[in-house]
Design a protein around this motif. Structure first.
Motif, PDB file in Angstrom:
ATOM      1  N   CYS A  34      -2.340  -4.791   6.156  1.00  0.00           N
ATOM      2  CA  CYS A  34      -1.945  -3.295   5.801  1.00  0.00           C
ATOM      3  C   CYS A  34      -0.565  -2.878   5.799  1.00  0.00           C
ATOM      4  O   CYS A  34      -0.237  -2.495   4.881  1.00  0.00           O
ATOM      5  CB  CYS A  34      -2.886  -2.515   6.704  1.00  0.00           C
ATOM      6  SG  CYS A  34      -4.768  -2.666   6.352  1.00  0.00           S
ATOM      7  N   LYS A  44      -1.034   2.420   3.890  1.00  0.00           N
ATOM      8  CA  LYS A  44      -1.215   1.698   5.051  1.00  0.00           C
ATOM      9  C   LYS A  44      -2.150   2.384   5.916  1.00  0.00           C
ATOM     10  O   LYS A  44      -3.204   1.675   6.163  1.00  0.00           O
ATOM     11  CB  LYS A  44      -0.127   1.477   6.072  1.00  0.00           C
ATOM     12  CG  LYS A  44      -0.235   0.663   7.152  1.00  0.00           C
ATOM     13  CD  LYS A  44       1.006   0.544   7.999  1.00  0.00           C
ATOM     14  CE  LYS A  44       0.626  -0.170   9.330  1.00  0.00           C
ATOM     15  NZ  LYS A  44       1.736  -0.287  10.128  1.00  0.00           N
ATOM     16  N   CYS A  47      -5.822   1.699   4.229  1.00  0.00           N
ATOM     17  CA  CYS A  47      -5.910   0.288   4.192  1.00  0.00           C
ATOM     18  C   CYS A  47      -6.603   0.111   5.487  1.00  0.00           C
ATOM     19  O   CYS A  47      -7.846  -0.483   5.659  1.00  0.00           O
ATOM     20  CB  CYS A  47      -4.676  -0.602   4.295  1.00  0.00           C
ATOM     21  SG  CYS A  47      -4.929  -2.292   4.268  1.00  0.00           S
TER      22      CYS A  47
END
Length: 171
Positions: A34, A44, A47
């Motif tokens: 990520c 991020k 993710c």
């Protein structure tokens, strides 16, 4: 009294761990992947949350995370296809039915492509998988104004972006 205090301390510790950062729920591989794909239009936190939500991710390496992301994308495409099939059945006229059929054709084609991309990631054919996932991104936007997909379209695009970004990262 001592037991109650100990029990309260343990409960507080478990509570604090449960509300602490995402790293307690994700593997080092998830964190690293990520971190690496966040520049590819992938958030991020999204993710980490998405990959951590799949139990298979706990023991997965980078390639396994790519496979998981592609399989999640395929599953979302299947759900969208089902939604479109219902819209086609509920269409009040031939025009609405034809619009739903167009969207259905798009998602009927994209599902095996995304599944193929997952298999390609498993086989370490990352560039091929990335190219197919890049094209698959357009499926939802091609249906805008044709069939109402709601939040499912955004979810599909985010998953496809994630899978594509991981495939590119692996390449």
């Amino acid at each position: 009294m001592m037991k109650r205090s100990l029990m309260s301390s343990l409960l507080l510790l478990f509570f604090l761990q449960s509300i602490s950062g995402s790293s307690s729920n994700s593997s080092p591989h998830i964190e690293a992947v990520c971190e690496n794909v966040q520049d590819s239009y992938v958030d991020k936190k999204y993710c980490i949350k998405t990959l951590s939500s799949d139990v298979r991710s706990r023991g997965a390496d980078d390639r396994g995370l790519g496979v998981i992301a592609a399989e999640l994308t395929a599953a979302k495409a299947v759900a969208i296809k089902s939604h479109i099939e219902k819209a086609r059945r509920k269409a009040r006229d031939g025009y609405g039915r034809r619009r739903a059929e167009a969207a259905l054709q798009i998602f009927s084609d994209v599902i095996p492509s995304v599944q193929w991309a997952a298999e390609s990631i498993k086989g370490e054919f990352y560039a091929s998988a990335g190219a197919v996932l890049f094209v698959a991104l357009d499926a939802a936007s091609a249906c805008v104004g044709v069939v109402e997909l709601g939040k499912a379209a955004d979810e599909y695009v985010n998953l496809a972006l994630l899978a594509q970004a991981i495939a590119v990262h692996l390449h």
